[in-house]
Scaffold this motif. Structure first.
Motif, PDB file in Angstrom:
ATOM      1  N   ARG B 233       0.819  -1.205   0.000  1.00 20.37           N
ATOM      2  CA  ARG B 233       0.000   0.000   0.000  1.00 20.37           C
ATOM      3  C   ARG B 233       0.861   1.267   0.000  1.00 20.37           C
ATOM      4  NH1 ARG B 233      -5.586   0.843   1.036  1.00 20.37           N
ATOM      5  NH2 ARG B 233      -5.750  -1.370   0.562  1.00 20.37           N
ATOM      6  N   ASP B 237       0.487   4.598  -2.297  1.00 22.69           N
ATOM      7  CA  ASP B 237       0.344   5.949  -1.735  1.00 22.69           C
ATOM      8  C   ASP B 237       1.449   6.866  -2.243  1.00 22.69           C
ATOM      9  OD1 ASP B 237      -1.835   4.992  -0.382  1.00 22.69           O
ATOM     10  OD2 ASP B 237      -0.820   4.777   1.548  1.00 22.69           O
ATOM     11  N   THR B 246      -1.669   5.586  -9.623  1.00 23.18           N
ATOM     12  CA  THR B 246      -1.263   4.363  -8.903  1.00 23.18           C
ATOM     13  C   THR B 246      -0.298   3.569  -9.786  1.00 23.18           C
ATOM     14  OG1 THR B 246      -2.976   2.960  -9.872  1.00 23.18           O
ATOM     15  CG2 THR B 246      -3.603   4.226  -7.904  1.00 23.18           C
TER      16      THR B 246
END
Lengths: 462, 462
Positions: B233, B237, B246
């Motif tokens: 993750r 981020d 992303t």
């Protein structure tokens, strides 16, 4: 366990000499340490020495009578302890898969358990002991029914165990009395390998008055109490909604935190329970069996870090194989490390050395045997396993604790020893006949699995 | 792999006959099914038949030339596929424990990898193949350096593999050219057992232009692309903060979702990525290696359920042993089921049958071999493992899929077969010498582990 011809020249012979191993020991601060090229001398079922002194076996007159294991290339460790299981439930391995816990209990397990016979328990316990010995488990804490039968299997197969006859308040006084009678009658059995517990099932099946009675009996007779409590967060929430108290607060109110207590699971232990546990005057231990929590999709796991701060030992367990699929404590050790890292969001937490501490001294303390087993140290009972790290999956060894916890598997245990007696040698079981047990168990299945009668032993309604 | 005297009476002899097994097969809807007392006939490395017809072996003139395995009491399954690994990294098993991923890369792994020689890669790959064959893995997708050396080991040991030479943008055009040259030169190698990929390392080490170039080359040459993306993750981020996109959107922008693509990990795939993945025109697969995610304490795991809804296969992997501690795909199968249940909060999700589907057809699709292997069906390549369920930990069998996924272990694999050739028989490796490999690897360690030079091959700065 002394061999018949164990006396030579007026000296007591060593039962067993293990040479050439790397021995996992605990240093003065209980840190995990390793002694290379160690010799372990076992006499009368006790560890007499763990030494690096070269020993001339032939020159010692009392040694020819002893068994000698050349363990070069192997790691000697304290035997693993399964701190919470229902061994006979291996007979039900796989009967209730992919279900939430309430359906698992109400629709399958508790209806089936209304069929249980002593023969089922006997065969299940034998199979479970075979599985555990093969996986390096030397001691287990069992909480089930027909426990005299389990005690007989323990006596037969050579393992060590803490046994408790489970009871519910729905059985009236009789359940408790049977549990007490069992605990008093069987303690010290199997040449001292059996210790016992009082085994009230859980705060949601045993009422407050009966829990208080258990605490009183435990104090009176110096018995450990082994119970399920705060198994999952739902139980805690339901307990708060119904009684305004958590399961841990209920135990405390009953006086159970002021006796020696083994709590199974505790994944529903919440913040407000911590000061309650901190005030406990009994020796409290918690058994964690993480595989089953994942399988039941429970939202939390045992709060190992918080319990550590309270000084409460967390031992490793597998629960019964009907939920956990296996009695693999090695797997519980690795999963505890993995799940704890993940849950705490901290890769530095629950290192392999910590995991080995849970697998050794914390587990033995949790089952009330902290002074007897759990460390390869002089005076402790000779419950020892030898682990082979020569397989490709455990090479090379850059970090021995990590190799043991994260790369080795229960199938790498080659030799399992309890009280100085070899129960498995080079993966061959010496005290149990697996094909025979499996064959007999097969025949029991139709009547054991029958649910057409509509009965069940209890309701799961926390 | 046809044996030299395989021709008899003008007919091609079967290479291998396996009799008496329970065969795991897929039904017309790809559901996992089992055929009891099955005979599997292998001819010229292909499965010719999986049948319950009684066969009179002596009466078939072409059969005496074939190898016969009596597999009564065993389960025959498609060989496991390790969909993402760095096989040679077994040499570094345990060198960097209990660390966050950035320290693991920057402080230990990437400095050590600046010392890598072809000999290290060769010995590591041999040891890894030994571990995988012992664990029932017949095929692996590898993403590493000095891949010609790995290809030579694959040829030697008899496994199947998809191999890609990793590269970073920091290497300039040379890295990509080497990766392409390798992929074109080695594909079809080892009697067709080697397929190849282009292997850009990751969107955080390969820039957009180079990713676009990879997509173009993949299209031009019909190559799979194997890359790390949205590993965790944090990477997602950071990518959003730096680029407003992303990692999956970056792959999409580069055209990599319109070629055949194997994404390693994807635990950082987020909601907004799902429509992007849904629009992919290439065959996308994801490899999930859950043990490492737990060990690094990453907050999420691969979103298997969401990917399933998109029809994207999720294969099982182990990553390298330097992070994952093992190359145990069996363990990855069980952990995937457990972690998925827990993450989704749903005990009914990711059943054992689903786990076996991930381990078979989803894994083979993820590595681009969905038509060749992954099912015991006529015409497929004979990559077969035989699993012994007679041990006490796998008895009794009430639910065969659950026994396989949750009770059996990689050590229960007794026989491993690739292309009809037996690579392990009764747990004995036939193509690799583990003590020899380990001995040579030991000698390499001082120079491999040296970090005094202060170099590293790359920076982890997502």
């Amino acid at each position: 366990m002394t061999s018949p011809d164990a006396k030579t020249d007026g000296k007591t012979a060593a039962d067993l000499i293990i040479t050439g191993c790397t021995a996992l020991v605990h240093d003065d601060h209980e840190q995990i340490d390793f002694v290379e090229d160690a010799t372990i001398v076992v006499r009368d079922g006790l560890i007499e020495a763990v030494t690096t002194e070269p020993m001339d076996l032939a020159a010692l007159p009392d040694l020819p009578a002893a068994e000698h294991i050349d363990a070069r290339g192997q790691i000697a460790m304290p035997g693993l302890v399964n701190c919470h299981t229902h061994a006979p439930m291996v007979a039900l391995r796989g009967v209730a898969e992919d279900l939430p816990v309430e359906e698992w209990f109400n629709d399958v397990i508790w209806p089936i358990e209304s069929n249980l016979t002593e023969k089922d328990v006997e065969l299940g316990a034998r199979l479970a002991c075979a599985e555990m010995i093969r996986g390096g488990v030397t001691c287990f804490a069992d909480h089930y029914f027909s426990m005299d039968t389990v005690a007989a299997v323990v006596a037969e197969c050579g393992m060590r165990a803490n046994l408790g006859e489970a009871y519910f308040s729905s059985q009236g006084a009789e359940g408790r009395e049977r549990s007490l009678d069992f605990a008093l009658r069987q303690r010290g059995g199997a040449d001292g390998r059996i210790t016992t517990s009082l085994a009230p099932h859980a705060p949601y099946t045993v009422d407050d008055a009966d829990l208080a009675k258990a605490a009183q009996l435990a104090r009176e007779h110096g018995l450990l109490v082994h119970t399920h409590a705060a198994e999952n967060r739902d139980q805690t929430d339901t307990s708060l909604a119904r009684h305004g108290r958590t399961p841990i607060e209920i135990l405390q109110g009953a006086g159970l935190l002021d006796v020696d207590l083994l709590i199974a699971h505790g994944t529903g232990i919440v913040e407000r329970d911590l000061p309650v546990l901190a005030r406990a005057t009994g020796r409290i231990g918690v058994a964690s069996a993480p595989r089953g929590y994942l399988k039941f999709a429970w939202p939390t796991t045992t709060p190992v870090r918080a319990l550590r701060e309270l000084g409460i030992p967390v031992g490793l367990g597998t629960d019964g194989a009907a939920s956990n699929s296996s009695l693999d404590v090695w797997d519980a050790m690795a999963l505890t490390a993995l799940v704890q890292k993940s849950t705490e969001g901290d890769p530095r937490w629950l290192t392999s050395r910590q995991a080995l501490h849970h697998a050794t001294l914390q587990s033995t303390r949790a089952v009330g045997l902290g002074q007897e087993i759990g460390s390869l140290a002089p005076g402790r009972k000779a419950d020892i396993i030898l682990v082979d790290l020569t397989g490709p999956h455990t090479q090379p060894v850059h970090d021995l604790p990590a190799t043991l916890v994260h790369s080795a598997r229960s199938s790498d245990v080659r030799t399992t020893i309890v009280d100085g007696r070899v129960l498995m040698r080079d993966r061959e079981l010496l005290t149990l006949d697996v094909p025979g047990i499996v064959g007999e168990l097969e025949e029991r299945m139709p009547s054991l699995l029958d649910r057409s009668h509509g009965r069940k032993i209890q309701d799961y309604d926390t």
